[in-house]
Write a protein that holds these residues in place. Structure first.
Motif, short mmCIF file in Angstrom:
data_model
loop_
_atom_site.label_atom_id
_atom_site.label_comp_id
_atom_site.label_asym_id
_atom_site.label_seq_id
_atom_site.Cartn_x
_atom_site.Cartn_y
_atom_site.Cartn_z
N MET A 1 0.84 -1.20 0.00
CA MET A 1 0.00 0.00 0.00
C MET A 1 0.87 1.25 0.00
N MET A 2 1.82 1.32 0.98
CA MET A 2 2.68 2.49 1.10
C MET A 2 3.49 2.71 -0.18
N SER A 3 3.98 1.61 -0.78
CA SER A 3 4.84 1.75 -1.96
C SER A 3 4.09 2.36 -3.13
N ARG A 4 2.73 2.28 -3.09
CA ARG A 4 1.95 2.93 -4.15
C ARG A 4 1.67 4.38 -3.82
N VAL A 5 1.55 4.67 -2.53
CA VAL A 5 1.19 6.04 -2.12
C VAL A 5 2.38 6.99 -2.22
N ILE A 6 3.57 6.49 -1.84
CA ILE A 6 4.74 7.38 -1.80
C ILE A 6 5.06 8.03 -3.16
N PRO A 7 5.12 7.25 -4.25
CA PRO A 7 5.37 7.92 -5.54
C PRO A 7 4.31 8.95 -5.90
N LEU A 8 3.07 8.66 -5.53
CA LEU A 8 1.97 9.59 -5.82
C LEU A 8 2.17 10.90 -5.06
N VAL A 9 2.53 10.77 -3.78
CA VAL A 9 2.77 11.95 -2.95
C VAL A 9 3.94 12.75 -3.52
N LEU A 10 5.01 12.04 -3.90
CA LEU A 10 6.17 12.71 -4.48
C LEU A 10 5.79 13.44 -5.76
N PHE A 11 4.97 12.77 -6.57
CA PHE A 11 4.54 13.39 -7.82
C PHE A 11 3.73 14.66 -7.55
N LEU A 12 2.82 14.58 -6.57
CA LEU A 12 2.00 15.74 -6.24
C LEU A 12 2.86 16.90 -5.73
N LEU A 13 3.85 16.58 -4.88
CA LEU A 13 4.75 17.62 -4.37
C LEU A 13 5.49 18.29 -5.52
N LEU A 14 5.96 17.46 -6.46
CA LEU A 14 6.69 17.98 -7.62
C LEU A 14 5.79 18.87 -8.47
N ALA A 15 4.52 18.42 -8.62
CA ALA A 15 3.56 19.20 -9.41
C ALA A 15 3.29 20.54 -8.76
N ILE A 16 3.17 20.54 -7.42
CA ILE A 16 2.94 21.80 -6.70
C ILE A 16 4.14 22.73 -6.87
N LEU A 17 5.34 22.15 -6.73
CA LEU A 17 6.58 22.93 -6.89
C LEU A 17 6.62 23.59 -8.27
N LEU A 18 6.26 22.81 -9.28
CA LEU A 18 6.26 23.30 -10.65
C LEU A 18 5.24 24.42 -10.84
N ALA A 19 4.05 24.21 -10.27
CA ALA A 19 2.99 25.22 -10.40
C ALA A 19 3.41 26.53 -9.74
N VAL A 20 4.00 26.43 -8.53
CA VAL A 20 4.46 27.63 -7.83
C VAL A 20 5.56 28.31 -8.64
N GLY A 21 6.49 27.49 -9.14
CA GLY A 21 7.58 28.04 -9.93
C GLY A 21 7.10 28.79 -11.15
N LEU A 22 6.09 28.22 -11.81
CA LEU A 22 5.58 28.85 -13.03
C LEU A 22 4.86 30.15 -12.72
N THR A 23 4.13 30.18 -11.59
CA THR A 23 3.39 31.41 -11.27
C THR A 23 4.32 32.53 -10.84
N ILE A 24 5.44 32.19 -10.16
CA ILE A 24 6.34 33.29 -9.78
C ILE A 24 7.34 33.61 -10.88
N ALA A 25 7.40 32.75 -11.90
CA ALA A 25 8.36 33.00 -12.98
C ALA A 25 8.07 34.32 -13.69
N ASP A 26 6.79 34.68 -13.79
CA ASP A 26 6.42 35.94 -14.44
C ASP A 26 6.98 37.14 -13.69
N LYS A 27 7.02 37.01 -12.38
CA LYS A 27 7.45 38.14 -11.55
C LYS A 27 8.96 38.12 -11.33
N LYS A 28 9.60 37.03 -11.75
CA LYS A 28 11.00 36.84 -11.38
C LYS A 28 11.93 37.87 -12.03
N THR A 29 11.53 38.37 -13.20
CA THR A 29 12.40 39.35 -13.86
C THR A 29 12.38 40.68 -13.13
#
Lengths: 156, 177
Positions: free
Chosen positions: B1-29
């Motif tokens: 069970m855990m071995s299926r959940v951990i990659p999903l959690v990691l993926f979601l964290l990565l997706a959140i990181l990417l979303a945050v990065g993209l939204t602040i990228a406009d302001k970064k300049t």
């Protein structure tokens, strides 16, 4: 190959090569900076390589041809001739443009995450690997890992 | 069970990181200026069109003002021009121009064509004073209080909204004295 095409290639290729060869001279046509000695020039080189051009933010000051980069190179040159230290020159730029101007920002409160992130990521990755290795060991009764044989690769 | 959940959690964290990065990228300049809260740098510059009339930073103190960095070669300055004009015409705040790395004749022609909203224009032909202000593009605007401290900096064109929220609201609250 048709003769006309061959002729145009014969002309085009050398002229393109010539343009590429002369490109640095064409783009760096602004007045060259004069230094007292090679040590000064060396310091100028390393400073402009670790300072960011603010206009074209993924280039350093040494590579950029933006007017502001030219001004800042001149400014750095004048400060070097004035006998200022590398640290004084760096802080001159940080006071005006912020830490962003440094490609190697100082380690302090707001840059701590920047410096620690790679180590933290490595640590996190290492923990995941260790966890997986340990789990496999447990399920395999400590035996050495061997690929499982399948029907296809069974030897006769 | 855990071995299926951990990659999903990691993926979601990565997706959140990417979303945050993209939204602040406009302001970064847009870089935060280290000059906010500090006194304006010292300078002595000629008035545009009057090379013999020099103005020092200390001459500007005593009342709040907006320092607008502009140039005739700056396309965004044309977009911003009506906003600067409105603010200057309202009479609420003194607007000083800093003509940045410009040919004086080109600058004069630009003002003739678009209109001159500035109470005073300083000519920084070499761009040396602009470096002290941490200018790296035009237009940029600095809101300076009566004490000569930089309260707010805008990189890029001012809009009516920014003028209202960042400049006029501060002025109305008496924060610029």
């Amino acid at each position: 190959m048709k003769p006309r095409l061959a002729a145009s290639v014969l002309i085009l290729v050398p002229s393109l090569a010539l343009i590429l060869l002369l490109w640095p001279m064409l783009t760096l046509a602004s007045a060259p900076l004069i230094f007292n000695d090679s040590n000064q020039e060396q310091r100028f080189q390393s400073l402009t390589e670790e300072l960011r051009c603010l206009v074209c933010q993924n280039q350093n000051l040494a590579d950029s041809d933006a007017p502001l980069a030219q001004d800042l190179r001149q400014e750095i040159h004048d400060m070097l001739m004035d006998g200022r230290t590398d640290d004084e020159i760096r802080s001159f730029l940080v006071d005006r443009y912020g830490d962003f101007v440094l490609y190697r920002p100082a380690i302090k409160g707001n840059t701590l995450m920047l410096w620690l992130a790679p180590a933290l990521l490595l640590l996190g990755g290492g923990m995941v690997v260790a966890y997986n290795v340990r789990r496999h060991r447990l399920t395999d009764d400590g035996s050495v890992f061997e690929p499982e044989h399948t029907d296809q690769d069974s030897t006769p | 069970m855990m071995s299926r959940v951990i990659p999903l959690v990691l993926f979601l964290l990565l997706a959140i990181l990417l979303a945050v990065g993209l939204t602040i990228a406009d302001k970064k300049t847009e870089l935060p200026s280290p000059l906010i809260g500090k006194a304006i740098p010292e300078f002595t510059l000629p008035v545009l069109g009057q090379p013999d009339t020099l103005v020092a930073h200390s001459d500007l103190l005593g009342e709040p003002f907006l320092l607008n960095v502009w140039a005739s070669w700056c396309i965004t300055c044309r977009v911003e021009h009506p906003v600067i004009e409105d603010l200057a015409n309202s009479g609420k705040l003194k607007v000083v121009g800093l003509n940045y790395r410009d040919d004086p004749a080109d600058a004069q022609a630009w003002l003739q064509h678009f209109g001159n909203p500035f109470a005073l224009i300083l000519a920084d032909e070499a761009g040396r004073t602009a470096i002290d202000f941490g200018v790296y593009a035009a237009p940029e605007s600095f809101l300076v209080n009566a004490q000569g401290q930089i309260v707010f900096k805008q990189i890029g064109a001012l809009t009516q909204e920014i003028v209202q929220t960042e400049i006029l609201d501060r002025l109305n609250k008496g924060e610029l004295q």
